[in-house]
Enzyme design. Structure first.
Site, mmCIF file in Angstrom:
data_model
loop_
_atom_site.group_PDB
_atom_site.id
_atom_site.type_symbol
_atom_site.label_atom_id
_atom_site.label_comp_id
_atom_site.label_asym_id
_atom_site.label_seq_id
_atom_site.Cartn_x
_atom_site.Cartn_y
_atom_site.Cartn_z
ATOM 1 N N TRP A 11 -100.039 -40.382 56.541
ATOM 2 C CA TRP A 11 -99.588 -40.193 55.157
ATOM 3 C C TRP A 11 -98.068 -40.291 55.021
ATOM 4 C CZ3 TRP A 11 -102.624 -35.434 52.739
ATOM 5 C CH2 TRP A 11 -103.988 -35.761 52.652
ATOM 6 N N HIS A 100 -93.275 -43.150 66.187
ATOM 7 C CA HIS A 100 -93.403 -44.096 65.070
ATOM 8 C C HIS A 100 -92.074 -44.821 64.877
ATOM 9 C CE1 HIS A 100 -94.001 -45.747 61.094
ATOM 10 N NE2 HIS A 100 -95.301 -45.568 61.286
ATOM 11 N N GLY A 178 -95.505 -51.536 55.675
ATOM 12 C CA GLY A 178 -95.156 -51.296 54.276
ATOM 13 C C GLY A 178 -94.653 -52.533 53.556
ATOM 14 N N GLY A 239 -100.981 -46.649 56.812
ATOM 15 C CA GLY A 239 -100.045 -45.944 55.941
ATOM 16 C C GLY A 239 -100.527 -45.980 54.506
ATOM 17 N N GLY A 240 -99.995 -46.927 53.738
ATOM 18 C CA GLY A 240 -100.257 -47.006 52.297
ATOM 19 C C GLY A 240 -101.722 -46.880 51.900
HETATM 20 P P1 13P Z 1 -98.548 -49.358 56.117
HETATM 21 O O1 13P Z 1 -100.036 -49.358 56.325
HETATM 22 O O2 13P Z 1 -98.125 -48.724 54.830
HETATM 23 O O3 13P Z 1 -97.949 -50.707 56.345
HETATM 24 O O4 13P Z 1 -97.949 -48.399 57.250
HETATM 25 C C1 13P Z 1 -98.302 -48.618 58.553
HETATM 26 C C2 13P Z 1 -97.774 -47.489 59.364
HETATM 27 O O5 13P Z 1 -96.584 -47.383 59.597
HETATM 28 C C3 13P Z 1 -98.729 -46.494 59.845
HETATM 29 O O6 13P Z 1 -98.148 -45.655 60.779
#
Ligand code: 13P
Length: 256
Positions: A11, A100, A178, A239-240
């Site tokens: 998240w 990360h 992202g 992520g998103g």
């Molecule tokens: P997104 O899925 O938003 O590109 O992020 C990936 C991420 O960094 C998960 O740790």
């Protein structure tokens, strides 16, 4: 060897406690008790949301785990602002993300620090989701595999095969995070295979074949299928698309 996929939601710095309760309840409402037969699911919210998220998932009798996004390598002491492994363990976390790219880039996290965190987690019986991944500059230079595999070696230095078995590596190309720009399935597969070869050199083939290597970087319901059919892609670090129950559930369902 058939590896059970892992879908992990990161998240990042999103969702207050109130918002976390709403989102976890939405996920929980769509939960199917058959899911755990085919896929492991973990959600990694901000620290303050861990207890409320765990409470919702336990109350609803879902087998959705919670994990942290980061942890400190020492068990206790004068480390203002940090959170230890025993603290997240007491909440019921099964794992923590470590290394990360946002932490490496924005907060100065080093390979040595990542290694310390991995050791602290496995010593306490938790597993690490170790993030590795190259910048666009490294990819254009043509040294992606060397760069990423060096990160893997550094993260697991001094960790033995028994401790490593439960750990997970997440390949997250920085240029895909992202941005809506996903690695092609072939690019993801090539690096995930190189990561597994490195794990095999370190821990032996049997252990490496059992460890999960995830892909992360703009994974969404539209591209999950082609990524998940790759033989060395064992799930996603999302992520998103993990911030909305509907899209996160679609990613889970892609593993059934
Ligand atoms: P997104 O899925 O938003 O590109 O992020 C990936 C991420 O960094 C998960 O740790």
């Amino acid at each position: 060897m058939a590896r059970k996929p892992l879908m992990a939601g990161n998240w990042k710095m999103n969702n207050t406690i109130g918002e976390a309760v709403v989102l976890t309840q939405e996920i929980s409402n769509q939960y199917e008790k058959e899911w755990p037969e085919s896929v492991d699911i973990v959600i990694c919210p901000p620290f303050v949301d861990l207890k409320p998220a765990k409470t919702v998932f336990d109350f609803d009798k879902t087998k959705i785990a919670v994990g942290a996004q980061n942890v400190y390598g020492e068990p206790a002491g004068a480390f203002t602002g940090e959170i230890s492994v025993p603290m997240i363990k007491e909440i019921g976390c099964t794992c923590s993300i470590v290394g990360h790219s946002e932490r490496r880039e924005l907060f100065g996290e080093t390979n040595e620090g990542v290694n310390k965190k991995v050791k602290a987690l496995v010593a306490a019986g938790l597993y690490a989701i170790v993030c590795v991944g190259e910048s666009l500059a490294v990819r254009e230079e043509g040294t992606t595999d060397e760069y990423v595999c060096a990160q893997v070696r550094a993260a697991f230095a001094g960790v033995d095969a028994r401790e490593a078995t439960t750990c997970v590596v997440a390949y997250e190309p920085i240029w895909a995070i992202g941005t809506g720009r996903t690695a092609t399935p072939e690019q993801a597969e090539a690096v995930c295979a190189a990561i597994r070869a490195t794990l095999s050199e370190m821990f032996g083939e049997e252990v490496a074949e059992g460890m999960r290597v995830l892909y992360g970087g703009s994974m969404n319901p539209g591209n999950v299928g082609e990524l998940m059919v790759q033989p060395n892609v064992d799930g996603g670090l999302i992520g998103g698309a993990s911030l909305k129950a509907a899209s996160f559930v679609q990613l889970i369902e892609a593993c059934l």
